[in-house]
Scaffold this active site. Structure first.
Site, PDB file in Angstrom:
ATOM      1  N   TYR A  55       0.838  -1.196   0.000  1.00 24.31           N
ATOM      2  CA  TYR A  55       0.000   0.000   0.000  1.00 24.31           C
ATOM      3  C   TYR A  55       0.874   1.248   0.000  1.00 24.31           C
ATOM      4  O   TYR A  55       1.617   1.509   0.951  1.00 24.31           O
ATOM      5  CB  TYR A  55      -0.921   0.020   1.220  1.00 24.31           C
ATOM      6  CG  TYR A  55      -1.956  -1.084   1.265  1.00 24.31           C
ATOM      7  CD1 TYR A  55      -2.274  -1.823   0.138  1.00 24.31           C
ATOM      8  CD2 TYR A  55      -2.626  -1.378   2.450  1.00 24.31           C
ATOM      9  CE1 TYR A  55      -3.224  -2.834   0.191  1.00 24.31           C
ATOM     10  CE2 TYR A  55      -3.588  -2.379   2.509  1.00 24.31           C
ATOM     11  CZ  TYR A  55      -3.873  -3.109   1.376  1.00 24.31           C
ATOM     12  OH  TYR A  55      -4.822  -4.101   1.434  1.00 24.31           O
ATOM     13  N   SER A 206     -13.534  -4.452   1.000  1.00 24.29           N
ATOM     14  CA  SER A 206     -14.433  -3.826   0.019  1.00 24.29           C
ATOM     15  C   SER A 206     -15.909  -4.071   0.321  1.00 24.29           C
ATOM     16  O   SER A 206     -16.685  -4.389  -0.571  1.00 24.29           O
ATOM     17  CB  SER A 206     -14.107  -4.297  -1.399  1.00 24.29           C
ATOM     18  OG  SER A 206     -14.630  -3.398  -2.357  1.00 24.29           O
TER      19      SER A 206
END
Length: 339
Positions: A55, A206
Site C-alpha cells: 500500500y 471492500s
C-alpha cells in the site's frame, strides 16, 4: 461497537476494522490526516488496523506506525505480504526467502517488534504450502508474528493449506480476508462455508464495493469518486456488469430509505450479519468518510431487510464476476490450460 472472537484465537476484535490502503499515495492522505483517522477510529471502538507492504509502496505502514506510536498494545495490528513490491522477481510471493526478509521490512516501517496478524496477500501458485507455512510457523515461534492468515484465497486453496499444515505438523492459517459485499456475494457459495468448517476468522474487504454502496453513486449523477478516477472501467455504466450494479444500487437505496438507514449502514450491516464474518474492513480516506462508516457500528438488519436484499442480489451471486481476485491462474493465463 460490537466485538467478536477472531477465529479460534481468543482475541477479541471490533466488528468494523480500519483498513489503511488509502493512507499515503493511493488516497493522498498525509501523516496528520492518517493520525486523525486512527485517533477517531480508536475512540469509536475500533481495535483492529490492517495494512500491507504494497500500500503506497510501504508508505501506509509507515503512516500507521507513526499514528499508533505509544499505544501499540491497545491495537490488533495486521499487515500483509506477497504481492510484487517492485520489478525484482524475488520480491514477491510466499517463499521463505521473501517472507522473512519482507516481514523485517514491515516491522521496520511500522516501528514495532511484532505484528498480531501476518497475511499472505494472494495465493502464490509457484510456492508450495509447506514452504510458506513452515516459514510462517518459524516467524511465529520467533515471536515476530502472533498469528497468520490468508487473503483472497479460493476455497480449495484454503482447504489445501489446512491439510498441509496438519500433514507437516505446522501452524495453520487462522484467518481469511476475502472481498465481500451485497454486490459481490460469490464467497457465500464456497469460501464462507469452508472458513466456518475450519473455524477461521474472516476479515472482509471492500464491503462498500469500491464505493458503489457508499451512497455517492446514483442514477443520473456523474460518478466522481476517488476510486473511479484511477479505475474508470469499473464505473463505466455502458458496461453491462456496471449497469447491473447501478440498477441494484437504485433498488437497494429504496430498501435503505424504507428502513431509515444510509446506504453505508445497509452495506456494512449486511456483511457483518453473516455468521462467518468477524469484521468488515473500512478504508476511509477522510475523517468524514470514517464517521459515516462508524455510524454503522451498531447496525443490525432485520430479517425482512435481509430478505429484501436477497431479492435484489441473490445469495452467492457476483454482479461483476470478472473483478474477482481469487480466480484460478489457469482461467487468466491461456498458457496454463494449453498443452
Amino acid at each position: 461497537m460490537q466485538y467478536r472472537t477472531l477465529g479460534r484465537t481468543g482475541v477479541q476484535v471490533s466488528s468494523l476494522a480500519l483498513g489503511a490502503m488509502n493512507f499515503g499515495k493511493i488516497g493522498r492522505t498525509t501523516q496528520e490526516e492518517a493520525t486523525a483517522i486512527v485517533d477517531a477510529a480508536l475512540e469509536g471502538g475500533i481495535n483492529l488496523i490492517d495494512t500491507a507492504d504494497v500500500y503506497g509502496g510501504g508508505e501506509s505502514e509507515e503512516l500507521v506506525g507513526k499514528a499508533i506510536a505509544g499505544r501499540r498494545d491497545d491495537i490488533v495490528l495486521a499487515t500483509k505480504a506477497g504481492l510484487p513490491v517492485d520489478d525484482e522477481r524475488n520480491h514477491r510471493g510466499g517463499s521463505r526467502r521473501w517472507l522473512i526478509t519482507e516481514l523485517d521490512n514491515s516491522l521496520c516501517r511500522l516501528g514495532v517488534d511484532h505484528v498480531d496478524l501476518y497475511q499472505i496477500h494472494r495465493w502464490d501458485p509457484s510456492t508450495s504450502d509447506e514452504e510458506t507455512l513452515s516459514a510462517l510457523t518459524d516467524l511465529q515461534r520467533a515471536g515476530k508474528i502472533r498469528y497468520f492468515g490468508s487473503s483472497t484465497f479460493p476455497a480449495y486453496r484454503i482447504v489445501q493449506a489446512q491439510w498441509a499444515a496438519r500433514e507437516h505438523h505446522l501452524s495453520r492459517y487462522t484467518t481469511e480476508q476475502p472481498s465481500y459485499s451485497i454486490l459481490q456475494r460469490g464467497i457465500e457459495t464456497h469460501v464462507l462455508p469452508v472458513t466456518q468448517e475450519y473455524g477461521l476468522g474472516v476479515l472482509v474487504w471492500s464491503p462498500l464495493a469500491s464505493g458503489w454502496l457508499s451512497g455517492a453513486i446514483r442514477e443520473g449523477q456523474e460518478i466522481t469518486t476517488n476510486r473511479s478516477a484511477f479505475m474508470p472501467q469499473r464505473f463505466d455504466t455502458a458496461i453491462p456488469a456496471n449497469r447491473a450494479r447501478l440498477d441494484a444500487v437504485e433498488r437497494l437505496a429504496e430498501v435503505a430509505d424504507g428502513a431509515d438507514l444510509t446506504m453505508i449502514q445497509l452495506a456494512l450491516g449486511f456483511v457483518t450479519a453473516h455468521p462467518a464474518v468477524t469484521s468488515a474492513l473500512i478504508g476511509p480516506r477522510t475523517l468524514d468518510h470514517l464517521h459515516s462508516q462508524l455510524a454503522a457500528a451498531d447496525t443490525v438488519l432485520s430479517a425482512d431487510i435481509l430478505d429484501a436484499i436477497d431479492e435484489i442480489v441473490s445469495p452467492g451471486t457476483d454482479l461483476a464476476a470478472d473483478e474477482k481476485s481469487d480466480t484460478p491462474p489457469s482461467l487468466l493465463d491461456p498458457a496454463l490450460r494449453r498443452r
